[in-house]
Design an enzyme around this catalytic site. Structure first.
Site, PDB file in Angstrom:
ATOM      1  N   ASP A  20      38.912  38.233  37.628  1.00 18.24           N
ATOM      2  CA  ASP A  20      38.390  39.573  37.367  1.00 18.24           C
ATOM      3  C   ASP A  20      38.807  40.081  35.986  1.00 18.24           C
ATOM      4  O   ASP A  20      38.043  40.776  35.305  1.00 18.24           O
ATOM      5  CB  ASP A  20      38.882  40.548  38.440  1.00 18.24           C
ATOM      6  CG  ASP A  20      38.203  40.317  39.789  1.00 18.24           C
ATOM      7  OD1 ASP A  20      37.412  39.362  39.883  1.00 18.24           O
ATOM      8  OD2 ASP A  20      38.462  41.080  40.736  1.00 18.24           O
ATOM      9  N   HIS A  59      37.363  38.885  43.107  1.00 15.73           N
ATOM     10  CA  HIS A  59      38.545  39.496  43.713  1.00 15.73           C
ATOM     11  C   HIS A  59      39.777  38.603  43.627  1.00 15.73           C
ATOM     12  O   HIS A  59      40.682  38.716  44.450  1.00 15.73           O
ATOM     13  CB  HIS A  59      38.276  39.879  45.179  1.00 15.73           C
ATOM     14  CG  HIS A  59      37.254  40.978  45.323  1.00 15.73           C
ATOM     15  ND1 HIS A  59      37.490  42.262  44.935  1.00 15.73           N
ATOM     16  CD2 HIS A  59      35.976  40.938  45.802  1.00 15.73           C
ATOM     17  CE1 HIS A  59      36.407  43.001  45.170  1.00 15.73           C
ATOM     18  NE2 HIS A  59      35.475  42.208  45.694  1.00 15.73           N
ATOM     19  N   GLU A  65      45.496  42.469  42.575  1.00 12.73           N
ATOM     20  CA  GLU A  65      45.095  42.429  43.973  1.00 12.73           C
ATOM     21  C   GLU A  65      46.254  43.022  44.764  1.00 12.73           C
ATOM     22  O   GLU A  65      47.429  42.795  44.444  1.00 12.73           O
ATOM     23  CB  GLU A  65      44.800  40.997  44.430  1.00 12.73           C
ATOM     24  CG  GLU A  65      43.696  40.304  43.639  1.00 12.73           C
ATOM     25  CD  GLU A  65      42.373  41.051  43.644  1.00 12.73           C
ATOM     26  OE1 GLU A  65      42.095  41.763  44.653  1.00 12.73           O
ATOM     27  OE2 GLU A  65      41.617  40.966  42.657  1.00 12.73           O
TER      28      GLU A  65
END
Length: 591
Positions: free
Chosen positions: A170, A165, A26
């Site tokens: 993920d 996310h 991220e």
């Protein structure tokens, strides 16, 4: 053929033995140069079994944009006490060491990791990288999924974790997608890491199954022949490593559509091991000429060349002929098409007032002159206005251009180019320039090839990078034999053995040369390469002062610059690869 034990590299790495680290990041934005990492999540798996997980928030040392916080749920407060990139990235690299990195849209995640590694002064390890997005685009159809986003694929493969996310979630979802994709390619015959990383749907399952044809081939330089079930030759190629090259025909690295058809018909691949790359190149040329394989496109026209001939008659003219006759006439060439030969003829006519009509002329002449006489481009021997002895002086100028003493007329042609350019007639200048190029190419070939063809034997040596010498025997323009002397050995012992065992090559004739012209040109380029030494010479190997080779050496770079290209078409070797490129004009003698 001698049996060669297969190595693990030859067999490929079984997917069951590969350790994958599936990673997801991220970030604060989409640019690795201007944005930071806020979270790293990774899962290590091998053989379908999870070996470990890695997760850390990262303080990006910059505010997290509000829309990113809404998307990921990661806020400035959450990362305030998290490690900076200087601690997070080295920890991840230690976790991933020795593995294959996997990511969905891998270019994004790997790009950020590389940039972060460089930012902290580290060196990025040379990981193999697998992109599940790339695989999914080849394996998941639009009927199954509207797109290839991670969330959509997680639904297709019934992932145990829903991507949201957050990096670790993920990464876990990507693990399930990876396993689903591996199961699909397994059904298509893909069982190794090498096959998986190069997978594309353009390679058919039938093409992949044919990869067993490469297994018995040697890791050696030489020629390979693809044959069909009736032993007919389909394709001939050459490589410094036969096995490695042939294996590429069964992978995505082979993108020529006709090769898929060739592989479909192939039944066996026959190797011919050669001592040197030069021998392999010549053998390839001869085999293509002999078998005319349907899937080879180049080097199949070695016997379809044409020549420009200065005819032997009362008032000679220029003519395009398919064969060189032993009649004492001057020739230049060969040319690979009538168009290039005609361009060379037109260049001669720019500066030498030869007649261009084709009829047989009498000594006294008859009839009326053509327009060329009015333009001063012909002395009109057809009307008797120019005698045979007067016309002979014009013929001598053309013969000089052909034989290598035509610097004066070459300079006139160059002056004609300058004149047209000064008048801003650039299209006319370009047309004359292109004709000039074809003329000097054809003349240079004839002047370079003839001495080598006349020589009974040339023995030459070139040092090998690993030590020792590569030895070559050329007889009447044909490769008669090659040998290699090992490092530290007396090369002359190998030279004498080569001379004693080389092919006996009788002198050729203009009608029946001892070798294809293309073979002789290959040998010339090798002989004229830097570092080559002439050991024995039975003959005379010279090039004339002011010959076409020196003119071409001056002309070709200027033409290449004008066209913004490097090198020329297959009508001639590249600039400097023969005809004295890089040498001072003048007579040069080998030996």
């Amino acid at each position: 053929m001698q049996a060669i034990q297969a190595t693990f590299d030859d067999l490929g790495t079984s997917l069951a033995d590969v350790t994958f680290v599936v990673v997801d990041l991220e970030t604060t934005g989409g640019s690795p140069e201007h944005c930071g990492i806020t979270e790293i999540g990774a899962v290590k798996v091998r053989g379908g079994v999870v070996l470990g997980e890695f997760q850390t928030l990262v303080n990006p040392a910059e505010p997290i944009p509000a829309f990113i916080s809404v998307l990921t749920g990661i806020t400035d407060a959450m990362v305030a006490d998290a490690p900076r990139i200087e601690g997070a990235v080295p920890a991840f690299l230690e976790f991933a060491a020795g593995s294959v990195l996997v990511a969905h849209n891998a270019g994004f995640d790997i790009g950020f990791l590389k940039a972060a590694t460089a930012r902290v002064g580290g060196t990025w390890p040379r990981f193999r990288v697998l992109d599940t997005l790339h695989l999914a685009r080849h394996l998941v159809t639009r009927d199954e999924s509207p797109n290839h986003k991670l969330g959509s694929l997680a639904h297709v493969f019934s992932a145990h974790t829903t991507p949201d996310h957050r990096a670790l979630h993920d990464a876990r979802a990507t693990v399930d997608v990876l396993h689903g994709l591996i199961e699909r390619v397994g059904n298509l015959g893909v069982h190794t890491l090498e096959e998986l990383t190069s997978y594309t749907s353009r390679v058919t399952p039938e093409q992949r199954r044919k990869r067993v044809l490469a297994e018995p081939l040697p890791h050696a330089p030489g020629v390979y022949l693809f044959r069909d079930a009736t032993r007919r030759v389909l394709y001939v190629g050459t490589s410094r490593d036969i096995r490695t090259r042939v294996r590429t025909y069964f992978t995505a690295s082979e993108q020529r559509s006709r090769m898929a058809d060739m592989v479909r018909l192939a039944h066996v691949v026959e190797p011919i091991v050669c001592q040197t790359p030069l021998e392999a190149q010549v053998r390839e040329l001869r085999l293509i000429d002999e078998h005319q394989p349907r899937f080879n496109r180049r080097s199949k026209d070695g016997r379809r060349t044409v020549w420009v001939k200065l005819t032997r008659e009362r008032f000679p003219r220029l003519s395009i002929v398919k064969h060189v006759r032993d009649d004492g006439a001057h020739h230049i060439g060969p040319f690979r098409s009538r168009a290039t030969a005609q361009a060379a003829i037109d260049a001669v006519h720019e500066v030498v007032p030869l007649r261009q009509c084709t009829k047989t002329l009498s000594l006294t002449g008859s009839g009326s002159a053509c327009a060329l006489a009015d333009l001063g481009r012909c002395g009109a021997p057809c009307t008797g206005a120019q005698t045979q002895s007067e016309y002979a002086l014009v013929v001598d100028r053309c013969a000089a251009l052909f034989s290598g003493n035509g610097r004066a007329d070459a300079d006139r042609l160059r002056a004609r180019l300058d004149e047209l350019a000064s008048q801003e007639r650039f299209e006319d200048a370009a047309r004359v320039r292109d004709r000039f190029v074809q003329l000097v190419r054809g003349a240079a070939r004839a002047q370079r090839v003839a001495p080598l063809v006349r020589s009974a034997e040339v023995v030459a040596a070139r040092p090998r990078p690993e030590g020792g010498w590569e030895l070559v025997s050329v007889r009447h323009g044909r490769l008669a034999g090659t040998a290699v002397s090992p490092r530290g050995a007396d090369p002359m012992v190998f030279v004498r053995t080569l001379q004693a065992t080389a092919e006996v090559v009788p002198p050729g004739t203009p009608e029946r040369p001892a070798a294809l012209v293309e073979e002789t040109e290959i040998l010339l380029r090798w002989l004229e390469a830097p570092g080559v030494r002439i050991v024995e010479l039975d003959g005379s190997w010279t090039c004339p002062v002011g010959g076409a080779g020196s003119v071409r050496h001056e002309l070709e770079p200027a033409v290449a610059a004008a066209r913004e290209v490097v090198g020329f078409d297959r009508d001639a070797p590249a600039v400097g690869a023969g005809d004295g490129g890089g040498r001072r004009p003048g007579w040069r003698r080998a030996g």
